[in-house]
Write a protein that holds these residues in place. Structure first.
Motif, PDB file in Angstrom:
ATOM      1  N   ARG A 138       6.657   4.205  -2.847  1.00  0.00           N
ATOM      2  CA  ARG A 138       6.481   4.417  -4.299  1.00  0.00           C
ATOM      3  C   ARG A 138       5.748   3.218  -4.888  1.00  0.00           C
ATOM      4  NH1 ARG A 138       7.761   8.940  -7.113  1.00  0.00           N
ATOM      5  NH2 ARG A 138       8.266   7.605  -8.837  1.00  0.00           N
ATOM      6  N   GLU A 139       4.917   3.491  -5.864  1.00  0.00           N
ATOM      7  CA  GLU A 139       4.127   2.432  -6.487  1.00  0.00           C
ATOM      8  C   GLU A 139       5.005   1.389  -7.180  1.00  0.00           C
ATOM      9  OE1 GLU A 139       1.700   5.963  -5.779  1.00  0.00           O
ATOM     10  OE2 GLU A 139       3.632   5.719  -6.796  1.00  0.00           O
ATOM     11  N   GLU A 140       6.037   1.836  -7.890  1.00  0.00           N
ATOM     12  CA  GLU A 140       6.896   0.874  -8.592  1.00  0.00           C
ATOM     13  C   GLU A 140       7.536  -0.094  -7.613  1.00  0.00           C
ATOM     14  OE1 GLU A 140       6.924   4.364  -8.576  1.00  0.00           O
ATOM     15  OE2 GLU A 140       8.709   4.796  -9.758  1.00  0.00           O
ATOM     16  N   SER A 177       3.667   3.874 -12.659  1.00  0.00           N
ATOM     17  CA  SER A 177       3.740   2.418 -12.737  1.00  0.00           C
ATOM     18  C   SER A 177       3.617   1.836 -14.133  1.00  0.00           C
ATOM     19  CB  SER A 177       2.621   1.829 -11.862  1.00  0.00           C
ATOM     20  OG  SER A 177       2.683   2.365 -10.574  1.00  0.00           O
ATOM     21  N   MET A 182      -7.684   1.178  -6.532  1.00  0.00           N
ATOM     22  CA  MET A 182      -7.247   2.570  -6.652  1.00  0.00           C
ATOM     23  C   MET A 182      -8.320   3.552  -6.199  1.00  0.00           C
ATOM     24  SD  MET A 182      -5.194   2.664 -10.263  1.00  0.00           S
ATOM     25  CE  MET A 182      -5.949   1.293 -11.137  1.00  0.00           C
ATOM     26  N   GLY A 199       6.236  -1.025  -4.790  1.00  0.00           N
ATOM     27  CA  GLY A 199       5.155  -1.914  -4.378  1.00  0.00           C
ATOM     28  C   GLY A 199       4.878  -2.998  -5.387  1.00  0.00           C
ATOM     29  N   GLY A 246      -0.703   7.327  -8.801  1.00  0.00           N
ATOM     30  CA  GLY A 246       0.455   6.438  -8.874  1.00  0.00           C
ATOM     31  C   GLY A 246       0.473   5.551 -10.095  1.00  0.00           C
ATOM     32  N   SER A 278       0.824  -1.203   0.000  1.00  0.00           N
ATOM     33  CA  SER A 278       0.000   0.000   0.000  1.00  0.00           C
ATOM     34  C   SER A 278       0.855   1.248   0.000  1.00  0.00           C
ATOM     35  CB  SER A 278      -0.919   0.019   1.219  1.00  0.00           C
ATOM     36  OG  SER A 278      -0.170   0.167   2.412  1.00  0.00           O
ATOM     37  N   ILE A 279       0.259   2.283  -0.580  1.00  0.00           N
ATOM     38  CA  ILE A 279       0.801   3.626  -0.560  1.00  0.00           C
ATOM     39  C   ILE A 279      -0.249   4.469   0.148  1.00  0.00           C
ATOM     40  CG2 ILE A 279       1.584   5.582  -1.955  1.00  0.00           C
ATOM     41  CD1 ILE A 279       1.551   2.103  -3.403  1.00  0.00           C
ATOM     42  N   ILE A 321      -2.565  -4.310  -4.586  1.00  0.00           N
ATOM     43  CA  ILE A 321      -1.936  -3.045  -4.223  1.00  0.00           C
ATOM     44  C   ILE A 321      -3.050  -2.040  -3.969  1.00  0.00           C
ATOM     45  CG2 ILE A 321      -1.627  -2.345  -6.649  1.00  0.00           C
ATOM     46  CD1 ILE A 321       1.037  -0.975  -5.697  1.00  0.00           C
ATOM     47  N   MET A 370      -5.412  -4.151  -8.462  1.00  0.00           N
ATOM     48  CA  MET A 370      -5.046  -2.764  -8.169  1.00  0.00           C
ATOM     49  C   MET A 370      -6.285  -2.034  -7.659  1.00  0.00           C
ATOM     50  SD  MET A 370      -2.730  -1.898 -11.551  1.00  0.00           S
ATOM     51  CE  MET A 370      -4.072  -2.259 -12.710  1.00  0.00           C
ATOM     52  N   MET A 416      -3.688   1.882  -3.689  1.00  0.00           N
ATOM     53  CA  MET A 416      -2.986   3.085  -4.098  1.00  0.00           C
ATOM     54  C   MET A 416      -3.954   4.128  -4.626  1.00  0.00           C
ATOM     55  SD  MET A 416      -1.377   1.490  -7.614  1.00  0.00           S
ATOM     56  CE  MET A 416      -1.376   2.794  -8.832  1.00  0.00           C
TER      57      MET A 416
END
Length: 163
Positions: free
Chosen positions: A47-49, A77, A96, A51, A73, A21-22, A67, A94, A69
């Motif tokens: 950072r997403e990358e 990615s 989001m 993750g 982000g 997680s971000i 993930i 994902m 996010m």
């Protein structure tokens, strides 16, 4: 049904057991629930990358990754999604927080809010936009099945009005 509880329940019913997680204000309650769940390994990242890399390794180790996010982000990615996830057919869900949509108070979020679906389309990645907790429960479970079956990242876009 509460929006956050619906997302959490769908993750549990999908047997997602590894989450990176971000931080995001809209995902705050969900992050607390995930953090307190002993059946889910939760790895906060900056950072997403980063993750996505950690989640790919977890998948290769037998975990079922997601993930959490903000949609902003996604722009960070694109390369990891195209060159790692799509190339090696790695599934990930994902979730989001889709900022920049109706009700957004911060004008800086609007351009990426508009671009998010187009980025997913350009990458040929499937996504869902549930607008109710009940729809989120179904879409998240369907999204994970699609990710696992096809070996693709699948997006769940949760707009401001969803929360």
């Amino acid at each position: 049904m509460d929006s956050t509880k619906a997302v959490y329940q769908a993750l549990k019913e999908s047997e997602i057991n590894f989450i990176v997680s971000i931080p995001c204000v809209n995902l705050g309650k969900l992050l607390e629930m995930v953090e307190c769940d002993p059946e889910i390994t939760h790895v906060p990242v900056t950072r997403e990358e980063e993750g996505f890399g950690i989640a790919a390794g977890a998948y290769m180790g037998g975990m079922k990754p997601a993930i959490l996010m903000q949609n902003s982000g996604l722009g960070n990615s694109v390369n990891v999604l195209a060159s790692l996830y799509q190339l090696y057919k790695i599934p990930i869900l994902m979730i989001m927080s889709h900022r920049g949509t109706e009700g957004e108070f911060m004008s800086a979020q609007i351009p990426m809010g508009k671009a998010t679906p187009r980025i997913l389309d350009a990458l040929e990645l499937p996504y869902f936009k549930p607008d109710t907790p009940e729809k989120a429960l179904d879409d998240i479970k369907q999204g994970w099945k699609l990710a696992e079956t096809k070996g693709v990242p699948v997006g769940i876009l949760l707009e401001i009005t969803f929360w």
